[in-house]
Design an enzyme around this catalytic site. Structure first.
Site, PDB file in Angstrom:
ATOM      1  N   SER A  31       0.814  -1.214   0.000  1.00  0.00           N
ATOM      2  CA  SER A  31       0.000   0.000   0.000  1.00  0.00           C
ATOM      3  C   SER A  31       0.851   1.269   0.000  1.00  0.00           C
ATOM      4  CB  SER A  31      -0.942  -0.006   1.206  1.00  0.00           C
ATOM      5  OG  SER A  31      -0.214  -0.222   2.390  1.00  0.00           O
ATOM      6  N   LYS A 101      10.492  -8.101   4.914  1.00  0.00           N
ATOM      7  CA  LYS A 101       9.571  -7.876   3.813  1.00  0.00           C
ATOM      8  C   LYS A 101       8.900  -9.197   3.462  1.00  0.00           C
ATOM      9  CE  LYS A 101      10.592  -5.380   0.299  1.00  0.00           C
ATOM     10  NZ  LYS A 101       9.221  -4.867   0.387  1.00  0.00           N
ATOM     11  N   GLU A 110      10.829  -8.776  -5.193  1.00  0.00           N
ATOM     12  CA  GLU A 110      11.276  -7.530  -4.552  1.00  0.00           C
ATOM     13  C   GLU A 110      12.785  -7.567  -4.330  1.00  0.00           C
ATOM     14  OE1 GLU A 110       7.450  -6.029  -1.968  1.00  0.00           O
ATOM     15  OE2 GLU A 110       8.635  -7.649  -1.125  1.00  0.00           O
ATOM     16  N   LYS A 128       6.598   1.107  11.852  1.00  0.00           N
ATOM     17  CA  LYS A 128       7.345  -0.066  11.359  1.00  0.00           C
ATOM     18  C   LYS A 128       8.810  -0.084  11.794  1.00  0.00           C
ATOM     19  CE  LYS A 128       4.369  -0.944   7.472  1.00  0.00           C
ATOM     20  NZ  LYS A 128       4.244  -0.939   6.021  1.00  0.00           N
TER      21      LYS A 128
END
Ligand code: 5RP
Length: 233
Positions: A31, A101, A110, A128
């Site tokens: 997001s 991740k 990624e 985070k």
């Protein structure tokens, strides 16, 4: 707009400053990165950013690029010689810029794109950032389906809890963009991210680990709920 959205938007907008005309840009997943991509789309549309190419790190990002009308800028790793800049989100960041991740199961593409980039910029909101990772998320591990029970048993020998990831909208385990499964690993004791990344990577059947070394990260842009940012790196 919620305070988390304000923070993410602040980080995403700051990351735009790293985009230069003519850049090949690796576009992360999630997001926060989608906010970056929509902002980049706005600047491309009004002519403030020119001649960029976009390399997606997941089918989510690929679909969004197409939906924004930017399919003509879409490129895959075999179509470019390098990546100037990758911008990506993260689930957790520590003070040495190590990352967790893979919350969106996109960790393998990624890591390929982010580690390849000349400049790798991470965008997160302040919730985070932790002193030690993993803090509140497991470590995602992409495994080939044939091997999942063996890899799970091996990780349990290292110590900790391992779950095969299930999602919604489909029965059974989630299947990644590469046709694999995800194991979510919660280690029993504190880890040294670089060492654990290497240790897990050596287990046969493991495709990739959702621990990203801080040494590969150029900058971490942390957005705050008041709209300000802090940059690490
Ligand atoms: C996907 C990822 C994402 O970058 C990570 O989950 C962060 O996503 P969001 O910005 O939605 O919190 O690693 O595999």
């Amino acid at each position: 707009m919620s305070s988390v959205d304000v923070a993410r938007k602040a980080a995403a907008k700051e990351a735009i400053r790293y985009v230069k005309d003519g850049f090949v840009v690796g576009v992360g997943t999630g997001s926060t990165t989608m906010i970056f991509l929509r902002e980049l789309h706005r600047l491309i549309s009004n002519g403030h950013v020119r001649d960029v190419l976009l390399v997606p790190t997941s089918t989510e990002t690929e679909v969004e690029i197409i939906n924004l009308g930017l399919a003509h800028l879409l490129r895959y790793p075999w179509q470019v010689s390098h990546i100037d800049l990758a911008v990506d989100g993260a689930d957790e960041v520590d003070r040495s810029k190590n990352l967790i991740k893979g919350g969106g199961a996109a960790l393998t593409r990624e890591k390929i794109v982010d580690y390849w980039a000349r400049l790798f910029v991470v965008i997160v909101d302040e919730s985070k950032v932790f002193d030690k990772i993993p803090a509140s998320h497991p470590i995602p591990i992409e495994v080939i389906p044939f091997a999942w029970p063996i890899v799970k048993a091996r990780l349990e020998e290292f110590g900790g809890i391992v779950n095969l990831r299930f999602g919604s909208g489909k029965r059974g385990p989630i299947v990644t963009d590469n046709g694999n499964y995800i194991l979510d690993y919660v280690p029993k004791t504190e880890i040294v991210p670089d060492e654990t990344e290497g240790l897990i990577k050596r287990v046969p059947g493991v495709v990739e680990v959702g621990l990203f070394s801080g040494k590969k990260v150029s900058k971490v842009i942390i957005g705050r709920s008041n709209g300000s940012i802090i940059t690490m790196g």
